[in-house]
Motif scaffolding. Structure first.
Motif, PDB file in Angstrom:
ATOM      1  N   PRO A   1      -6.888  10.382  -9.229  1.00  0.00           N
ATOM      2  CA  PRO A   1      -7.670   9.287  -8.618  1.00  0.00           C
ATOM      3  C   PRO A   1      -7.167   7.910  -9.047  1.00  0.00           C
ATOM      4  CG  PRO A   1      -9.146  10.981  -9.439  1.00  0.00           C
ATOM      5  CD  PRO A   1      -7.760  11.311  -9.934  1.00  0.00           C
ATOM      6  N   TYR A   2      -6.688   7.796 -10.283  1.00  0.00           N
ATOM      7  CA  TYR A   2      -6.138   6.529 -10.750  1.00  0.00           C
ATOM      8  C   TYR A   2      -4.854   6.193  -9.998  1.00  0.00           C
ATOM      9  CZ  TYR A   2      -9.392   7.025 -14.633  1.00  0.00           C
ATOM     10  OH  TYR A   2     -10.519   7.178 -15.381  1.00  0.00           O
ATOM     11  N   ALA A   3      -3.999   7.198  -9.836  1.00  0.00           N
ATOM     12  CA  ALA A   3      -2.742   6.980  -9.116  1.00  0.00           C
ATOM     13  C   ALA A   3      -3.018   6.618  -7.657  1.00  0.00           C
ATOM     14  CB  ALA A   3      -1.865   8.227  -9.199  1.00  0.00           C
ATOM     15  N   LEU A   4      -3.951   7.312  -7.035  1.00  0.00           N
ATOM     16  CA  LEU A   4      -4.317   7.014  -5.648  1.00  0.00           C
ATOM     17  C   LEU A   4      -4.852   5.587  -5.532  1.00  0.00           C
ATOM     18  CD1 LEU A   4      -4.846   7.867  -2.692  1.00  0.00           C
ATOM     19  CD2 LEU A   4      -7.074   8.698  -3.460  1.00  0.00           C
ATOM     20  N   ALA A   5      -5.746   5.214  -6.432  1.00  0.00           N
ATOM     21  CA  ALA A   5      -6.332   3.868  -6.393  1.00  0.00           C
ATOM     22  C   ALA A   5      -5.269   2.802  -6.631  1.00  0.00           C
ATOM     23  CB  ALA A   5      -7.456   3.754  -7.422  1.00  0.00           C
ATOM     24  N   ALA A   6      -4.363   3.057  -7.550  1.00  0.00           N
ATOM     25  CA  ALA A   6      -3.303   2.085  -7.833  1.00  0.00           C
ATOM     26  C   ALA A   6      -2.369   1.938  -6.629  1.00  0.00           C
ATOM     27  CB  ALA A   6      -2.517   2.503  -9.077  1.00  0.00           C
ATOM     28  N   CYS A   7      -1.958   3.043  -6.053  1.00  0.00           N
ATOM     29  CA  CYS A   7      -1.074   2.989  -4.885  1.00  0.00           C
ATOM     30  C   CYS A   7      -1.766   2.308  -3.713  1.00  0.00           C
ATOM     31  CB  CYS A   7      -0.609   4.391  -4.494  1.00  0.00           C
ATOM     32  SG  CYS A   7       0.552   5.111  -5.667  1.00  0.00           S
ATOM     33  N   TRP A   8      -3.023   2.647  -3.515  1.00  0.00           N
ATOM     34  CA  TRP A   8      -3.789   2.052  -2.424  1.00  0.00           C
ATOM     35  C   TRP A   8      -3.904   0.540  -2.618  1.00  0.00           C
ATOM     36  CZ3 TRP A   8      -5.014   3.668   2.186  1.00  0.00           C
ATOM     37  CH2 TRP A   8      -5.950   2.972   2.916  1.00  0.00           C
ATOM     38  N   THR A   9      -4.190   0.118  -3.830  1.00  0.00           N
ATOM     39  CA  THR A   9      -4.333  -1.306  -4.137  1.00  0.00           C
ATOM     40  C   THR A   9      -3.026  -2.049  -3.877  1.00  0.00           C
ATOM     41  OG1 THR A   9      -6.031  -0.820  -5.775  1.00  0.00           O
ATOM     42  CG2 THR A   9      -4.914  -2.940  -5.982  1.00  0.00           C
ATOM     43  N   ILE A  10      -1.931  -1.480  -4.292  1.00  0.00           N
ATOM     44  CA  ILE A  10      -0.620  -2.104  -4.083  1.00  0.00           C
ATOM     45  C   ILE A  10      -0.294  -2.150  -2.587  1.00  0.00           C
ATOM     46  CG2 ILE A  10       1.867  -1.819  -4.464  1.00  0.00           C
ATOM     47  CD1 ILE A  10       1.037  -0.675  -7.288  1.00  0.00           C
ATOM     48  N   ALA A  11      -0.530  -1.048  -1.890  1.00  0.00           N
ATOM     49  CA  ALA A  11      -0.234  -1.002  -0.449  1.00  0.00           C
ATOM     50  C   ALA A  11      -1.083  -2.009   0.320  1.00  0.00           C
ATOM     51  CB  ALA A  11      -0.473   0.407   0.089  1.00  0.00           C
ATOM     52  N   LEU A  12      -2.344  -2.115  -0.024  1.00  0.00           N
ATOM     53  CA  LEU A  12      -3.226  -3.062   0.657  1.00  0.00           C
ATOM     54  C   LEU A  12      -2.784  -4.495   0.387  1.00  0.00           C
ATOM     55  CD1 LEU A  12      -5.682  -3.616   2.389  1.00  0.00           C
ATOM     56  CD2 LEU A  12      -7.112  -3.327   0.359  1.00  0.00           C
ATOM     57  N   GLY A  13      -2.457  -4.786  -0.856  1.00  0.00           N
ATOM     58  CA  GLY A  13      -1.973  -6.126  -1.193  1.00  0.00           C
ATOM     59  C   GLY A  13      -0.692  -6.472  -0.451  1.00  0.00           C
ATOM     60  N   LEU A  14       0.224  -5.526  -0.366  1.00  0.00           N
ATOM     61  CA  LEU A  14       1.483  -5.769   0.339  1.00  0.00           C
ATOM     62  C   LEU A  14       1.258  -5.944   1.842  1.00  0.00           C
ATOM     63  CD1 LEU A  14       3.863  -3.278  -1.530  1.00  0.00           C
ATOM     64  CD2 LEU A  14       3.852  -5.788  -1.676  1.00  0.00           C
ATOM     65  N   ALA A  15       0.376  -5.121   2.412  1.00  0.00           N
ATOM     66  CA  ALA A  15       0.078  -5.244   3.848  1.00  0.00           C
ATOM     67  C   ALA A  15      -0.548  -6.601   4.149  1.00  0.00           C
ATOM     68  CB  ALA A  15      -0.846  -4.114   4.293  1.00  0.00           C
ATOM     69  N   GLY A  16      -1.486  -7.016   3.319  1.00  0.00           N
ATOM     70  CA  GLY A  16      -2.110  -8.323   3.510  1.00  0.00           C
ATOM     71  C   GLY A  16      -1.102  -9.448   3.378  1.00  0.00           C
ATOM     72  N   ALA A  17      -0.230  -9.343   2.399  1.00  0.00           N
ATOM     73  CA  ALA A  17       0.792 -10.369   2.195  1.00  0.00           C
ATOM     74  C   ALA A  17       1.764 -10.413   3.374  1.00  0.00           C
ATOM     75  CB  ALA A  17       1.548 -10.115   0.895  1.00  0.00           C
ATOM     76  N   LYS A  18       2.072  -9.254   3.931  1.00  0.00           N
ATOM     77  CA  LYS A  18       3.021  -9.169   5.045  1.00  0.00           C
ATOM     78  C   LYS A  18       2.509  -9.902   6.279  1.00  0.00           C
ATOM     79  CE  LYS A  18       6.611  -7.240   7.121  1.00  0.00           C
ATOM     80  NZ  LYS A  18       7.896  -7.865   6.963  1.00  0.00           N
ATOM     81  N   VAL A  19       1.212  -9.840   6.535  1.00  0.00           N
ATOM     82  CA  VAL A  19       0.667 -10.485   7.736  1.00  0.00           C
ATOM     83  C   VAL A  19       0.152 -11.896   7.479  1.00  0.00           C
ATOM     84  CG1 VAL A  19       0.100  -8.289   8.854  1.00  0.00           C
ATOM     85  CG2 VAL A  19      -1.639  -9.465   7.488  1.00  0.00           C
TER      86      VAL A  19
END
Length: 161
Positions: A7-25
Motif C-alpha cells: 500500500p505504501y508503494a502504491l500510494a507513493a507511485c500514485w502520488t508521483i504519477a498524479l503530480g507529474l500528470a498535473g505538472a504536464k498539463v
C-alpha cells in the motif's frame, strides 16, 4: 514486496504519477502570466509545494485507511475508486484551466472535483475517522482555489475568443 508494504508503494507511485500528470498539463506560459489576477493570489512558486504536500497527505490518508483494522476488500475498492476519480477530476481542472485556457470551464469542473474530495473523506472516515484530517488541507486549498478561479474569471472574461 510484502502485503504490508505494497500500500505504501502504491500510494507513493500514485502520488508521483498524479503530480507529474498535473505538472504536464499546467502551462505557466505567456497566456497565464497575462491574466489579471487578484493581489491576494499566492506567488506562483508556492503552488508546487502546496500540491506536493496535499498529495503526500492524501497518500497518508489512503494508506492509513487501507491498513485500518476492519478494512474490507469492499472498502479498499471504494478507496481506490475515490482516489482514481479524484485524480481524474484534479488533472482535468488543470487541463481545462491551463491547456484549454478556459478558467470558466475549470470553474464548472470544480462541481466534480470537490465531491471527489468529499468522497475520499467519507470513505476514509468509515474505517479510520482520525485520518480524515490528512484530507482537510486538500479541501481547504481547493476551496481557496475556487475563490481564486472565480476572481480570475471576473477579471478576465470572456474566454471564448
Amino acid at each position: 514486496m510484502t502485503s504490508s508494504t505494497w500500500p505504501y508503494a502504491l500510494a507513493a507511485c500514485w502520488t508521483i504519477a498524479l503530480g507529474l500528470a498535473g505538472a504536464k498539463v499546467t502551462d505557466i506560459g505567456p497566456w497565464y502570466r497575462a491574466l489579471r489576477k487578484p493581489s491576494w493570489q499566492p506567488p506562483d512558486w508556492l503552488f508546487g509545494p502546496v500540491w506536493t504536500t496535499i498529495f503526500v497527505f492524501s497518500a497518508i490518508a489512503f494508506v492509513q485507511a487501507w491498513r485500518a483494522p476492519g478494512t474490507t476488500p469492499a472498502v479498499q475498492r471504494w478507496l481506490i475508486l475515490a482516489w482514481v476519480l479524484n485524480a481524474i477530476a484534479n488533472v482535468l481542472w488543470s487541463a481545462l484551466f491551463f491547456r484549454a485556457k478556459r478558467p470558466d470551464w475549470a470553474m464548472t469542473e470544480l462541481a466534480f472535483l470537490v465531491p471527489t474530495i468529499l468522497a475520499m473523506m467519507v470513505v476514509v472516515a468509515l474505517v479510520r475517522p482520525a485520518s480524515v484530517w490528512w484530507l482537510v488541507p486538500y479541501l481547504v486549498w481547493v476551496s481557496f482555489a475556487t475563490v481564486l478561479n472565480r476572481a480570475i474569471i471576473v477579471r478576465n472574461a470572456p474566454f471564448d475568443r
